[in-house]
Enzyme design. Structure first.
Site, PDB file in Angstrom:
ATOM      1  N   ARG A   1       0.876  -1.190   0.000  1.00 51.16           N
ATOM      2  CA  ARG A   1       0.000   0.000   0.000  1.00 51.16           C
ATOM      3  C   ARG A   1       0.902   1.224   0.000  1.00 51.16           C
ATOM      4  O   ARG A   1       1.710   1.411   0.919  1.00 51.16           O
ATOM      5  CB  ARG A   1      -0.922  -0.013   1.222  1.00 51.16           C
ATOM      6  CG  ARG A   1      -1.692   1.291   1.382  1.00 51.16           C
ATOM      7  CD  ARG A   1      -2.818   1.207   2.389  1.00 51.16           C
ATOM      8  NE  ARG A   1      -3.948   0.460   1.863  1.00 51.16           N
ATOM      9  CZ  ARG A   1      -5.180   0.508   2.378  1.00 51.16           C
ATOM     10  NH1 ARG A   1      -5.434   1.262   3.435  1.00 51.16           N
ATOM     11  NH2 ARG A   1      -6.156  -0.191   1.851  1.00 51.16           N
TER      12      ARG A   1
ATOM     13  N   HIS B   1      -7.505   0.837  -6.455  1.00 50.38           N
ATOM     14  CA  HIS B   1      -7.690  -0.060  -5.304  1.00 50.38           C
ATOM     15  C   HIS B   1      -8.296  -1.385  -5.813  1.00 50.38           C
ATOM     16  O   HIS B   1      -9.458  -1.693  -5.553  1.00 50.38           O
ATOM     17  CB  HIS B   1      -8.612   0.619  -4.280  1.00 50.38           C
ATOM     18  CG  HIS B   1      -8.558   0.022  -2.908  1.00 50.38           C
ATOM     19  ND1 HIS B   1      -7.761  -1.061  -2.589  1.00 50.38           N
ATOM     20  CD2 HIS B   1      -9.217   0.346  -1.754  1.00 50.38           C
ATOM     21  CE1 HIS B   1      -7.930  -1.355  -1.310  1.00 50.38           C
ATOM     22  NE2 HIS B   1      -8.801  -0.532  -0.785  1.00 50.38           N
TER      23      HIS B   1
ATOM     24  N   GLN C   1     -10.092  -4.078  -3.480  1.00 52.65           N
ATOM     25  CA  GLN C   1     -11.386  -3.598  -3.000  1.00 52.65           C
ATOM     26  C   GLN C   1     -12.464  -3.835  -4.065  1.00 52.65           C
ATOM     27  O   GLN C   1     -13.551  -4.341  -3.774  1.00 52.65           O
ATOM     28  CB  GLN C   1     -11.285  -2.090  -2.688  1.00 52.65           C
ATOM     29  CG  GLN C   1     -12.605  -1.479  -2.261  1.00 52.65           C
ATOM     30  CD  GLN C   1     -13.080  -1.996  -0.905  1.00 52.65           C
ATOM     31  OE1 GLN C   1     -12.326  -1.950   0.055  1.00 52.65           O
ATOM     32  NE2 GLN C   1     -14.292  -2.495  -0.832  1.00 52.65           N
TER      33      GLN C   1
ATOM     34  N   ASP D   1     -17.471   6.886  -1.073  1.00 48.41           N
ATOM     35  CA  ASP D   1     -16.195   6.736  -0.354  1.00 48.41           C
ATOM     36  C   ASP D   1     -15.927   8.055   0.373  1.00 48.41           C
ATOM     37  O   ASP D   1     -16.597   9.071   0.103  1.00 48.41           O
ATOM     38  CB  ASP D   1     -15.080   6.417  -1.378  1.00 48.41           C
ATOM     39  CG  ASP D   1     -13.727   6.156  -0.731  1.00 48.41           C
ATOM     40  OD1 ASP D   1     -13.677   5.908   0.499  1.00 48.41           O
ATOM     41  OD2 ASP D   1     -12.700   6.210  -1.449  1.00 48.41           O
TER      42      ASP D   1
ATOM     43  N   CYS E   1     -16.600   1.426   0.622  1.00 49.29           N
ATOM     44  CA  CYS E   1     -15.436   0.563   0.861  1.00 49.29           C
ATOM     45  C   CYS E   1     -14.989   0.605   2.326  1.00 49.29           C
ATOM     46  O   CYS E   1     -14.276  -0.279   2.772  1.00 49.29           O
ATOM     47  CB  CYS E   1     -14.294   0.972  -0.059  1.00 49.29           C
ATOM     48  SG  CYS E   1     -13.763   2.672   0.166  1.00 49.29           S
TER      49      CYS E   1
ATOM     50  N   ARG F   1     -13.909  -9.069   2.006  1.00 55.75           N
ATOM     51  CA  ARG F   1     -12.492  -8.845   1.686  1.00 55.75           C
ATOM     52  C   ARG F   1     -11.683 -10.124   1.924  1.00 55.75           C
ATOM     53  O   ARG F   1     -10.763 -10.435   1.160  1.00 55.75           O
ATOM     54  CB  ARG F   1     -11.894  -7.706   2.545  1.00 55.75           C
ATOM     55  CG  ARG F   1     -12.464  -6.323   2.315  1.00 55.75           C
ATOM     56  CD  ARG F   1     -12.179  -5.752   0.935  1.00 55.75           C
ATOM     57  NE  ARG F   1     -10.763  -5.577   0.645  1.00 55.75           N
ATOM     58  CZ  ARG F   1     -10.038  -4.497   0.968  1.00 55.75           C
ATOM     59  NH1 ARG F   1     -10.620  -3.476   1.561  1.00 55.75           N
ATOM     60  NH2 ARG F   1      -8.755  -4.417   0.660  1.00 55.75           N
TER      61      ARG F   1
HETATM   62  N1  NVA Z   1     -10.153   6.674  -1.076  1.00 53.97           N
HETATM   63  C1  NVA Z   1      -9.762   6.172   0.222  1.00 53.97           C
HETATM   64  C2  NVA Z   1      -9.943   4.694   0.278  1.00 53.97           C
HETATM   65  C3  NVA Z   1      -9.595   4.064   1.594  1.00 53.97           C
HETATM   66  C4  NVA Z   1      -9.778   2.590   1.586  1.00 53.97           C
HETATM   67  C5  NVA Z   1      -8.317   6.545   0.483  1.00 53.97           C
HETATM   68  O1  NVA Z   1      -7.492   6.431  -0.440  1.00 53.97           O
HETATM   69  O2  NVA Z   1      -8.006   6.974   1.601  1.00 53.97           O
HETATM   70  N1   CP Z   2     -11.389  -0.403   2.318  1.00 52.98           N
HETATM   71  C1   CP Z   2     -10.120  -0.470   2.749  1.00 52.98           C
HETATM   72  O1   CP Z   2      -9.182  -0.698   1.989  1.00 52.98           O
HETATM   73  O2   CP Z   2      -9.983  -0.289   4.084  1.00 52.98           O
HETATM   74  P1   CP Z   2      -8.617  -0.086   4.862  1.00 52.98           P
HETATM   75  O3   CP Z   2      -8.055   1.245   4.458  1.00 52.98           O
HETATM   76  O4   CP Z   2      -8.995  -0.136   6.305  1.00 52.98           O
HETATM   77  O5   CP Z   2      -7.674  -1.200   4.464  1.00 52.98           O
END
Ligand code: NVA
Ligand code: CP
Length: 305
Positions: free
Chosen positions: A101, A128, A131, A223, A263, A291
């Protein structure tokens, strides 16, 4: 066989997508191959916070007989200037796979280029994929064939919106994105999605008016307004995205049995109201639960098949 990476959904062939969906269903029902990751150690390299992705991968790897190794970017030498190229090379000599990540999609691609083991994208600023594979699985489990269903995404044109555009278009869904002018999804990704949708005979629509966008939707998805890395733009994002909330009024424009998805993490009272989140249309927590089986299928596909 050359190693396979999951960096985005663009390069995922439909037959592989179908395999992952079917296998995820089997993992969900409790079907477990005899420890398919036995003797494998898999690195979880996280530069951003995570609850679901980190924990579901960790538990999935453990249940499959493997050894998950969590590595925060703050605690490895990358933080002190060691290059991605060198780190990827070294980690590949100890580990059997990397789940990463990070911020830039270019960095994800650099990791994948220099790692000799499979790399799975656990979120970047642009995509993502894990997801969205879970989301498509959740829609399929609730509604059957994906082709022809209308998914309307309300809110920030971010990583989740981008992967929904690509993943949804690939399986022939009609995808509508409703975002303010200042937060439209990436143009190149919209064009890619349009090309994919054309092949499938489906539609990609950008509709800045959320009420119009929600009309006849089979799925309403949202989101957070402020994604990780966007914290410095919080005030302007909150202002621009204020009209883009999934609430009971917006839900009433969609089909009566519309699925509501998010998500997570959610900010109740911002992008979604608590009433809708906990209401009868919501499959949000089922989505989060899924997930785990979907990522078990992903792990088996990329690390074992
Ligand atoms: N759009 C959000 C998704 C988190 C799972 C982010 O990137 O923070
Ligand atoms: N939806 C998702 O990826 O959640 P986290 O950021 O908690 O991993």
């Amino acid at each position: 066989m050359p190693k396979r990476d999951l960096l985005n959904l663009i390069s995922l062939p439909l037959k592989d997508f179908n395999w992952i969906m079917k296998r995820a269903g089997e993992y969900k029902k409790g079907f477990v191959l005899l420890r398919p990751l036995e003797n494998q150690s898999i690195g979880l390299l996280f530069e951003k916070a995570s609850t679901r992705t980190r924990v579901s991968f960790d538990v999935g790897i453990t249940r499959m007989g493997g050894h998950p190794l969590f590595l925060s970017f703050d605690e490895i030498q990358v933080k002190r200037g060691e290059s991605i190229e060198d780190t990827a090379r070294v980690l590949s000599s100890y580990l059997d796979g990397l789940i990463i990540r990070t911020y830039a999609q270019e960095d994800m691609e650099l990791w994948a280029k220099h790692a000799t083991v499979p790399v799975i994208n656990g979120l970047t600023d642009l995509y993502h994929p894990c997801q969205i594979l879970t989301d498509l699985f959740t829609i399929y489990q609730n509604r059957g064939p994906l082709k022809g269903q209308k998914l309307t995404y309300i809110g920030d044109g971010n990583n989740v919106a981008h992967s929904l555009l690509i993943g949804g278009a690939k399986v022939g869904m009609d995808i509508t994105i409703s975002s303010p002018k200042s937060r439209q999804p990436n143009k190149d990704i919209v064009t890619k999605a349009e090309t994919l949708a054309e092949i499938k005979g489906s539609k990609i629509t950008l509709e800045p008016d959320p009420a119009k966008a929600a009309e006849d939707a089979d799925i309403l998805y949202t989101d957070v307004w402020v994604s990780m890395g966007d914290e410095d733009k919080k005030a302007s994002l909150m202002k621009a995205l204020k009209p883009y909330q999934i609430n009971e009024d917006l839900l009433s424009k969609a089909k009566a049995d519309c699925l509501v998805m998010h998500c997570l993490p959610a900010h109740r009272g911002e992008e979604i109201t608590g009433a809708v989140m906990d209401g009868p249309n919501s499959v949000i927590f089922e989505q989060a639960t899924n997930r785990l089986p979907v990522q078990q299928a992903i792990l088996e596909f990329y690390l074992k098949r």
